[in-house]
Design an enzyme around this catalytic site. Structure first.
Site, PDB file in Angstrom:
ATOM      1  N   ASP A 186      12.604   4.643   3.843  1.00 23.32           N
ATOM      2  CA  ASP A 186      11.657   3.734   4.493  1.00 23.32           C
ATOM      3  C   ASP A 186      12.274   3.043   5.701  1.00 23.32           C
ATOM      4  O   ASP A 186      11.676   2.982   6.781  1.00 23.32           O
ATOM      5  CB  ASP A 186      11.159   2.679   3.502  1.00 23.32           C
ATOM      6  CG  ASP A 186      10.531   3.306   2.272  1.00 23.32           C
ATOM      7  OD1 ASP A 186      10.285   4.522   2.295  1.00 23.32           O
ATOM      8  OD2 ASP A 186      10.307   2.581   1.292  1.00 23.32           O
ATOM      9  N   ALA A 206       0.819  -1.214   0.000  1.00 19.65           N
ATOM     10  CA  ALA A 206       0.000   0.000   0.000  1.00 19.65           C
ATOM     11  C   ALA A 206       0.854   1.265   0.000  1.00 19.65           C
ATOM     12  O   ALA A 206       0.344   2.363   0.108  1.00 19.65           O
ATOM     13  CB  ALA A 206      -0.935  -0.005   1.209  1.00 19.65           C
ATOM     14  N   GLY A 207       2.153   1.097  -0.111  1.00 14.95           N
ATOM     15  CA  GLY A 207       3.029   2.272  -0.092  1.00 14.95           C
ATOM     16  C   GLY A 207       3.361   2.725   1.314  1.00 14.95           C
ATOM     17  O   GLY A 207       3.842   3.827   1.528  1.00 14.95           O
TER      18      GLY A 207
HETATM   19  C1  GLA Z   1      10.067   3.688  -2.114  1.00 15.19           C
HETATM   20  C2  GLA Z   1      11.545   3.519  -1.756  1.00 15.19           C
HETATM   21  C3  GLA Z   1      12.065   4.738  -1.025  1.00 15.19           C
HETATM   22  C4  GLA Z   1      11.723   6.025  -1.775  1.00 15.19           C
HETATM   23  C5  GLA Z   1      10.250   6.046  -2.158  1.00 15.19           C
HETATM   24  C6  GLA Z   1       9.900   7.237  -3.013  1.00 15.19           C
HETATM   25  O1  GLA Z   1       9.282   3.701  -0.962  1.00 15.19           O
HETATM   26  O2  GLA Z   1      11.745   2.379  -0.967  1.00 15.19           O
HETATM   27  O3  GLA Z   1      13.460   4.627  -0.829  1.00 15.19           O
HETATM   28  O4  GLA Z   1      12.550   6.191  -2.901  1.00 15.19           O
HETATM   29  O5  GLA Z   1       9.864   4.887  -2.843  1.00 15.19           O
HETATM   30  O6  GLA Z   1      10.081   8.412  -2.321  1.00 15.19           O
END
Ligand code: GLA
Length: 387
Positions: free
Chosen positions: A171, A122-123
Protein backbone atom coordinates in the site's frame (compact mmCIF):
# COMPACT_ATOMS: atom_id res chain seq x y z
CA UNK A 1 -15.34 14.10 1.33
CA UNK A 2 -13.38 17.18 0.31
CA UNK A 3 -11.65 18.55 -2.75
CA UNK A 4 -8.23 20.15 -2.86
CA UNK A 5 -9.63 23.66 -2.76
CA UNK A 6 -11.62 22.84 0.39
CA UNK A 7 -8.40 21.83 2.11
CA UNK A 8 -6.44 24.93 1.15
CA UNK A 9 -9.39 27.22 1.91
CA UNK A 10 -9.81 25.70 5.32
CA UNK A 11 -6.10 26.13 5.95
CA UNK A 12 -6.31 29.84 5.20
CA UNK A 13 -9.40 30.17 7.38
CA UNK A 14 -7.78 28.37 10.28
CA UNK A 15 -4.25 29.73 10.12
CA UNK A 16 -4.71 33.06 8.37
CA UNK A 17 -2.16 32.48 5.60
CA UNK A 18 -1.68 30.36 2.48
CA UNK A 19 0.05 27.01 3.06
CA UNK A 20 3.68 26.88 2.01
CA UNK A 21 3.47 23.22 1.05
CA UNK A 22 0.65 21.23 -0.58
CA UNK A 23 0.95 17.49 -1.06
CA UNK A 24 -1.32 15.05 -2.87
CA UNK A 25 -1.25 11.42 -1.78
CA UNK A 26 -3.31 8.77 -3.56
CA UNK A 27 -5.14 5.61 -2.59
CA UNK A 28 -4.45 2.43 -4.51
CA UNK A 29 -6.05 -0.51 -6.22
CA UNK A 30 -4.44 -3.90 -6.65
CA UNK A 31 -5.07 -5.85 -9.84
CA UNK A 32 -3.94 -9.13 -8.31
CA UNK A 33 -1.52 -10.50 -5.71
CA UNK A 34 -3.37 -10.25 -2.41
CA UNK A 35 -1.70 -11.07 0.92
CA UNK A 36 1.44 -11.93 -0.99
CA UNK A 37 3.44 -8.87 0.06
CA UNK A 38 4.30 -10.02 3.58
CA UNK A 39 5.25 -13.40 2.09
CA UNK A 40 7.95 -11.75 -0.04
CA UNK A 41 5.80 -12.26 -3.14
CA UNK A 42 4.66 -10.11 -6.03
CA UNK A 43 1.86 -7.58 -6.01
CA UNK A 44 0.36 -5.63 -8.91
CA UNK A 45 -1.06 -2.37 -7.56
CA UNK A 46 -1.58 1.10 -8.99
CA UNK A 47 -2.20 4.51 -7.45
CA UNK A 48 -5.65 5.90 -8.28
CA UNK A 49 -7.22 9.32 -8.66
CA UNK A 50 -8.68 9.39 -5.16
CA UNK A 51 -6.56 11.43 -2.82
CA UNK A 52 -5.73 12.87 0.53
CA UNK A 53 -4.36 16.41 0.29
CA UNK A 54 -2.12 17.97 2.92
CA UNK A 55 -1.81 21.73 3.27
CA UNK A 56 1.10 22.62 5.56
CA UNK A 57 3.28 25.43 6.83
CA UNK A 58 6.05 25.49 9.41
CA UNK A 59 5.37 27.28 12.71
CA UNK A 60 7.76 29.39 14.68
CA UNK A 61 7.08 27.44 17.90
CA UNK A 62 7.56 23.70 18.33
CA UNK A 63 3.88 22.75 18.33
CA UNK A 64 1.92 20.74 15.78
CA UNK A 65 -1.59 21.90 14.92
CA UNK A 66 -3.24 19.28 12.76
CA UNK A 67 -6.80 19.18 11.43
CA UNK A 68 -8.34 16.05 9.93
CA UNK A 69 -11.03 17.83 7.92
CA UNK A 70 -12.95 14.76 6.69
CA UNK A 71 -13.76 13.75 10.24
CA UNK A 72 -13.62 17.25 11.70
CA UNK A 73 -11.04 16.46 14.34
CA UNK A 74 -8.22 18.64 15.50
CA UNK A 75 -5.05 17.92 17.49
CA UNK A 76 -2.51 20.26 19.06
CA UNK A 77 0.61 18.80 20.65
CA UNK A 78 4.26 19.64 21.31
CA UNK A 79 6.64 18.16 18.74
CA UNK A 80 8.17 15.81 21.29
CA UNK A 81 4.82 14.41 22.48
CA UNK A 82 4.52 11.14 20.61
CA UNK A 83 2.04 9.56 23.02
CA UNK A 84 -1.01 7.75 21.63
CA UNK A 85 -4.44 9.03 22.61
CA UNK A 86 -6.65 6.47 20.88
CA UNK A 87 -7.15 8.47 17.69
CA UNK A 88 -5.85 6.15 14.99
CA UNK A 89 -5.26 8.85 12.38
CA UNK A 90 -3.08 10.74 14.85
CA UNK A 91 -1.16 7.59 15.76
CA UNK A 92 -0.35 7.12 12.07
CA UNK A 93 1.04 10.66 11.89
CA UNK A 94 2.96 10.38 15.15
CA UNK A 95 4.56 7.16 13.90
CA UNK A 96 5.96 9.07 10.93
CA UNK A 97 7.29 11.82 13.20
CA UNK A 98 8.77 9.19 15.50
CA UNK A 99 10.78 7.51 12.75
CA UNK A 100 12.05 10.78 11.28
CA UNK A 101 13.08 11.95 14.74
CA UNK A 102 14.87 8.64 15.35
CA UNK A 103 17.04 9.47 12.39
CA UNK A 104 17.62 12.99 13.64
CA UNK A 105 15.18 14.81 11.38
CA UNK A 106 12.78 17.19 13.06
CA UNK A 107 10.26 19.22 11.07
CA UNK A 108 9.72 21.51 14.09
CA UNK A 109 6.35 23.17 14.59
CA UNK A 110 3.77 22.58 11.89
CA UNK A 111 0.32 23.71 10.83
CA UNK A 112 -1.47 21.10 8.76
CA UNK A 113 -4.95 20.53 7.35
CA UNK A 114 -5.59 17.30 5.51
CA UNK A 115 -8.54 15.52 3.93
CA UNK A 116 -9.75 14.37 0.56
CA UNK A 117 -12.02 12.18 -1.52
CA UNK A 118 -10.51 8.83 -0.64
CA UNK A 119 -13.03 6.60 1.13
CA UNK A 120 -11.85 5.44 4.56
CA UNK A 121 -11.90 1.72 5.32
CA UNK A 122 -12.89 0.76 1.78
CA UNK A 123 -9.74 -1.22 1.08
CA UNK A 124 -8.23 1.60 -0.98
CA UNK A 125 -5.46 2.25 1.54
CA UNK A 126 -6.48 5.53 3.06
CA UNK A 127 -4.06 4.79 5.89
CA UNK A 128 -1.12 4.38 3.50
CA UNK A 129 -2.07 7.63 1.74
CA UNK A 130 -2.12 9.28 5.16
CA UNK A 131 1.28 7.92 6.16
CA UNK A 132 3.02 8.53 2.86
CA UNK A 133 1.53 11.99 2.33
CA UNK A 134 2.54 13.11 5.80
CA UNK A 135 5.95 11.47 5.42
CA UNK A 136 6.46 13.46 2.21
CA UNK A 137 5.59 16.66 4.11
CA UNK A 138 7.95 15.89 6.99
CA UNK A 139 10.63 14.86 4.51
CA UNK A 140 10.36 18.21 2.81
CA UNK A 141 10.14 20.36 5.93
CA UNK A 142 12.94 18.60 7.79
CA UNK A 143 15.27 18.46 4.81
CA UNK A 144 15.68 14.69 5.19
CA UNK A 145 15.89 14.23 1.41
CA UNK A 146 14.53 10.71 1.33
CA UNK A 147 13.61 9.08 -1.99
CA UNK A 148 10.07 7.97 -2.76
CA UNK A 149 10.98 4.32 -2.15
CA UNK A 150 12.52 5.28 1.20
CA UNK A 151 9.34 7.15 2.14
CA UNK A 152 7.30 4.02 1.38
CA UNK A 153 9.65 1.93 3.51
CA UNK A 154 9.53 4.42 6.37
CA UNK A 155 5.73 4.51 6.21
CA UNK A 156 5.51 0.72 6.31
CA UNK A 157 7.92 0.58 9.26
CA UNK A 158 5.78 3.14 11.05
CA UNK A 159 2.68 0.97 10.56
CA UNK A 160 4.48 -2.09 11.81
CA UNK A 161 6.61 -0.68 14.61
CA UNK A 162 4.62 2.30 15.89
CA UNK A 163 0.98 1.67 15.00
CA UNK A 164 1.26 -2.10 15.46
CA UNK A 165 -0.19 -3.32 12.15
CA UNK A 166 1.95 -6.14 10.73
CA UNK A 167 1.30 -5.08 7.12
CA UNK A 168 3.33 -5.66 3.99
CA UNK A 169 4.67 -2.83 1.85
CA UNK A 170 2.23 -2.89 -1.06
CA UNK A 171 0.00 0.00 0.00
CA UNK A 172 2.71 2.45 0.95
CA UNK A 173 4.74 1.57 -2.11
CA UNK A 174 1.80 2.04 -4.48
CA UNK A 175 0.80 5.33 -2.89
CA UNK A 176 4.34 6.67 -3.04
CA UNK A 177 5.50 5.21 -6.36
CA UNK A 178 2.36 5.21 -8.53
CA UNK A 179 2.68 6.31 -12.14
CA UNK A 180 -0.13 7.62 -14.31
CA UNK A 181 -1.71 4.88 -16.46
CA UNK A 182 0.62 2.18 -15.15
CA UNK A 183 0.41 -0.75 -12.82
CA UNK A 184 3.41 -1.49 -10.64
CA UNK A 185 4.61 -5.09 -10.74
CA UNK A 186 6.48 -5.16 -7.46
CA UNK A 187 8.64 -7.92 -6.04
CA UNK A 188 8.24 -7.49 -2.29
CA UNK A 189 11.37 -9.53 -1.65
CA UNK A 190 13.81 -6.90 -2.90
CA UNK A 191 11.48 -4.06 -3.98
CA UNK A 192 12.50 -4.39 -7.63
CA UNK A 193 9.62 -3.26 -9.79
CA UNK A 194 8.43 -2.66 -13.33
CA UNK A 195 5.80 -0.21 -14.51
CA UNK A 196 3.38 -2.04 -16.80
CA UNK A 197 1.12 0.12 -19.00
CA UNK A 198 -2.49 -0.17 -17.89
CA UNK A 199 -3.97 -0.46 -21.36
CA UNK A 200 -7.36 -2.06 -20.88
CA UNK A 201 -8.90 -1.46 -24.33
CA UNK A 202 -12.67 -1.77 -23.99
CA UNK A 203 -12.52 -2.52 -20.30
CA UNK A 204 -12.74 -0.34 -17.27
CA UNK A 205 -11.86 -0.84 -13.62
CA UNK A 206 -14.76 -0.35 -11.28
CA UNK A 207 -14.91 -0.58 -7.52
CA UNK A 208 -18.09 -1.50 -5.71
CA UNK A 209 -17.93 -0.61 -2.05
CA UNK A 210 -19.76 -3.00 0.26
CA UNK A 211 -19.92 -0.27 2.89
CA UNK A 212 -18.64 -2.82 5.38
CA UNK A 213 -15.66 -1.07 6.94
CA UNK A 214 -12.58 -3.07 7.43
CA UNK A 215 -9.55 -2.18 9.44
CA UNK A 216 -6.07 -3.58 9.10
CA UNK A 217 -5.73 -3.03 12.78
CA UNK A 218 -8.27 -5.84 13.17
CA UNK A 219 -6.76 -8.97 14.63
CA UNK A 220 -7.58 -11.27 11.70
CA UNK A 221 -4.90 -9.66 9.54
CA UNK A 222 -2.26 -10.45 12.15
CA UNK A 223 -3.64 -13.97 12.47
CA UNK A 224 -3.12 -14.54 8.72
CA UNK A 225 0.43 -13.23 8.95
CA UNK A 226 1.10 -15.64 11.83
CA UNK A 227 -0.51 -18.60 10.02
CA UNK A 228 1.71 -17.93 7.01
CA UNK A 229 4.76 -18.00 9.26
CA UNK A 230 3.65 -21.36 10.62
CA UNK A 231 3.19 -22.65 7.10
CA UNK A 232 6.68 -21.50 6.25
CA UNK A 233 8.17 -23.50 9.12
CA UNK A 234 6.55 -26.72 7.81
CA UNK A 235 7.69 -26.01 4.27
CA UNK A 236 11.24 -25.19 5.27
CA UNK A 237 11.53 -28.47 7.14
CA UNK A 238 10.65 -30.34 3.97
CA UNK A 239 12.34 -28.00 1.49
CA UNK A 240 15.30 -26.13 3.04
CA UNK A 241 15.67 -23.85 0.01
CA UNK A 242 12.38 -22.11 0.73
CA UNK A 243 13.02 -18.68 2.25
CA UNK A 244 9.47 -17.32 2.26
CA UNK A 245 6.05 -18.68 1.28
CA UNK A 246 6.41 -17.10 -2.12
CA UNK A 247 9.08 -19.72 -2.93
CA UNK A 248 6.69 -22.64 -2.39
CA UNK A 249 5.21 -24.42 -5.39
CA UNK A 250 1.60 -25.52 -5.21
CA UNK A 251 2.63 -29.21 -5.36
CA UNK A 252 5.10 -28.73 -2.53
CA UNK A 253 2.37 -27.36 -0.31
CA UNK A 254 -0.03 -30.12 -1.38
CA UNK A 255 2.55 -32.74 -0.45
CA UNK A 256 2.40 -31.50 3.15
CA UNK A 257 -1.39 -31.50 3.44
CA UNK A 258 -1.47 -34.29 5.99
CA UNK A 259 1.24 -32.71 8.15
CA UNK A 260 -0.03 -29.17 8.50
CA UNK A 261 -2.94 -28.00 10.63
CA UNK A 262 -5.84 -27.47 8.22
CA UNK A 263 -5.90 -23.68 8.43
CA UNK A 264 -2.15 -23.39 7.98
CA UNK A 265 -2.38 -25.67 4.96
CA UNK A 266 -5.16 -23.64 3.38
CA UNK A 267 -3.35 -20.34 3.90
CA UNK A 268 -0.11 -21.73 2.45
CA UNK A 269 -1.86 -23.24 -0.54
CA UNK A 270 -3.57 -19.93 -1.28
CA UNK A 271 -0.25 -18.05 -1.22
CA UNK A 272 1.41 -20.60 -3.54
CA UNK A 273 -1.52 -20.35 -5.97
CA UNK A 274 -1.72 -16.57 -5.78
CA UNK A 275 2.00 -16.21 -6.41
CA UNK A 276 1.57 -18.14 -9.67
CA UNK A 277 -1.51 -16.10 -10.63
CA UNK A 278 0.34 -12.77 -10.47
CA UNK A 279 2.78 -13.85 -13.18
CA UNK A 280 -0.06 -15.21 -15.30
CA UNK A 281 -2.02 -11.99 -14.86
CA UNK A 282 0.91 -9.91 -16.07
CA UNK A 283 1.09 -12.02 -19.24
CA UNK A 284 -2.68 -11.85 -19.71
CA UNK A 285 -2.59 -8.05 -19.38
CA UNK A 286 0.24 -7.70 -21.89
CA UNK A 287 -1.46 -10.15 -24.28
CA UNK A 288 -4.81 -8.41 -23.78
CA UNK A 289 -6.41 -11.72 -22.84
CA UNK A 290 -9.23 -10.14 -20.89
CA UNK A 291 -11.10 -13.38 -20.37
CA UNK A 292 -8.03 -14.99 -18.86
CA UNK A 293 -7.22 -11.98 -16.71
CA UNK A 294 -10.79 -11.92 -15.45
CA UNK A 295 -10.72 -15.66 -14.68
CA UNK A 296 -7.58 -15.12 -12.60
CA UNK A 297 -9.37 -12.40 -10.64
CA UNK A 298 -12.30 -14.73 -9.95
CA UNK A 299 -9.86 -17.47 -8.93
CA UNK A 300 -8.18 -15.07 -6.50
CA UNK A 301 -11.54 -14.26 -4.99
CA UNK A 302 -12.43 -17.92 -4.52
CA UNK A 303 -9.04 -18.48 -2.92
CA UNK A 304 -9.53 -15.55 -0.56
CA UNK A 305 -13.04 -16.79 0.20
CA UNK A 306 -12.41 -20.51 0.78
CA UNK A 307 -8.70 -20.92 1.52
CA UNK A 308 -7.56 -17.65 3.04
CA UNK A 309 -11.00 -17.00 4.56
CA UNK A 310 -10.88 -13.20 4.51
CA UNK A 311 -14.09 -12.57 2.60
CA UNK A 312 -17.58 -11.79 3.91
CA UNK A 313 -21.13 -12.37 2.61
CA UNK A 314 -21.36 -8.86 1.12
CA UNK A 315 -18.15 -9.27 -0.92
CA UNK A 316 -19.13 -12.77 -2.04
CA UNK A 317 -22.53 -11.53 -3.14
CA UNK A 318 -21.05 -8.80 -5.33
CA UNK A 319 -18.52 -11.18 -6.88
CA UNK A 320 -21.19 -13.83 -7.53
CA UNK A 321 -23.35 -11.17 -9.14
CA UNK A 322 -20.47 -9.99 -11.32
CA UNK A 323 -19.64 -13.54 -12.36
CA UNK A 324 -23.10 -14.01 -13.80
CA UNK A 325 -23.18 -10.67 -15.59
CA UNK A 326 -22.31 -10.63 -19.33
CA UNK A 327 -19.53 -8.15 -20.03
CA UNK A 328 -17.85 -8.45 -16.64
CA UNK A 329 -14.55 -10.24 -17.25
CA UNK A 330 -13.50 -10.57 -13.63
CA UNK A 331 -14.18 -9.50 -10.06
CA UNK A 332 -12.68 -10.07 -6.66
CA UNK A 333 -12.41 -8.62 -3.23
CA UNK A 334 -9.54 -6.18 -3.04
CA UNK A 335 -7.15 -5.43 -0.18
CA UNK A 336 -7.01 -7.11 3.19
CA UNK A 337 -10.60 -8.36 3.12
CA UNK A 338 -13.48 -8.58 5.62
CA UNK A 339 -15.20 -5.70 3.85
CA UNK A 340 -14.22 -2.84 1.61
CA UNK A 341 -14.51 -3.02 -2.15
CA UNK A 342 -14.68 -5.47 -4.97
CA UNK A 343 -12.55 -4.70 -8.02
CA UNK A 344 -14.36 -5.39 -11.28
CA UNK A 345 -13.04 -5.55 -14.84
CA UNK A 346 -16.06 -4.44 -16.85
CA UNK A 347 -16.69 -3.80 -20.55
CA UNK A 348 -17.26 -0.09 -21.06
CA UNK A 349 -20.58 -0.63 -22.80
CA UNK A 350 -22.16 -2.38 -19.84
CA UNK A 351 -20.66 -0.36 -16.96
CA UNK A 352 -23.81 1.69 -16.38
CA UNK A 353 -26.23 -1.24 -16.43
CA UNK A 354 -23.91 -3.38 -14.34
CA UNK A 355 -23.65 -0.68 -11.67
CA UNK A 356 -27.41 -0.13 -11.62
CA UNK A 357 -28.30 -3.81 -11.43
CA UNK A 358 -25.59 -4.73 -8.94
CA UNK A 359 -26.65 -1.84 -6.69
CA UNK A 360 -30.30 -2.82 -6.89
CA UNK A 361 -29.56 -6.44 -6.05
CA UNK A 362 -27.22 -5.43 -3.23
CA UNK A 363 -29.75 -3.05 -1.73
CA UNK A 364 -32.42 -5.71 -1.95
CA UNK A 365 -30.23 -8.28 -0.18
CA UNK A 366 -28.42 -6.24 2.43
CA UNK A 367 -30.58 -3.13 2.82
CA UNK A 368 -27.68 -0.81 2.10
CA UNK A 369 -26.07 0.98 -0.82
CA UNK A 370 -22.97 -0.24 -2.63
CA UNK A 371 -21.25 2.91 -3.86
CA UNK A 372 -19.70 2.63 -7.31
CA UNK A 373 -16.25 4.17 -7.75
CA UNK A 374 -14.80 4.42 -11.25
CA UNK A 375 -11.07 4.81 -10.87
CA UNK A 376 -8.38 6.17 -13.15
CA UNK A 377 -4.79 5.23 -12.56
CA UNK A 378 -2.84 8.26 -11.43
CA UNK A 379 0.53 9.39 -10.14
CA UNK A 380 1.97 8.61 -6.72
CA UNK A 381 2.45 11.10 -3.90
CA UNK A 382 3.26 14.50 -5.38
CA UNK A 383 4.24 17.93 -4.09
CA UNK A 384 1.67 20.19 -5.78
CA UNK A 385 2.92 23.45 -4.36
CA UNK A 386 5.93 24.63 -2.43
CA UNK A 387 6.68 28.19 -1.51
C1 GLA B 1 -3.56 -4.67 3.42
C2 GLA B 1 -2.09 -4.51 3.79
C3 GLA B 1 -1.19 -4.83 2.62
C4 GLA B 1 -1.55 -6.18 1.99
C5 GLA B 1 -3.05 -6.26 1.74
C6 GLA B 1 -3.47 -7.62 1.24
O1 GLA B 1 -3.93 -3.71 2.48
O2 GLA B 1 -1.82 -3.21 4.25
O3 GLA B 1 0.17 -4.82 3.02
O4 GLA B 1 -1.10 -7.25 2.79
O5 GLA B 1 -3.80 -5.97 2.88
O6 GLA B 1 -2.91 -7.90 0.02
Amino acid sequence: MHQLTDITKHFVLQFGAEPSLVIQSPGRINLIGEHTDYNEGWVFPAAVNKYLWFACSPRTDAALHITALDINEHAVFPADDLSKDGRLWLTYLKGILFLFRQEGYDPGGLNCVFGGNLPIGAGMSSSAALEVGFAAAVNHLSGAGKSRVELAQLAQRSSREFVGVPCGIMDQFASSMGKKDHFILLDCRDLSFTYIPAILDDYQLLLLDTGVTHSNAGSEYGTRVAECRQGLVFLQQAYPDIVALRDAEVVQVQALAALMPEKVYKRSLYIAEETRRVGEAKDALLEKSWGHLGDLMFATHRGLQHLYEVSCPELDFLVDFAEGFPGVAGARLMGGGFGGCTLNLVKRGVVETFIAEAQEAYLHNFGREAAAILVEIGAGTTILHQA
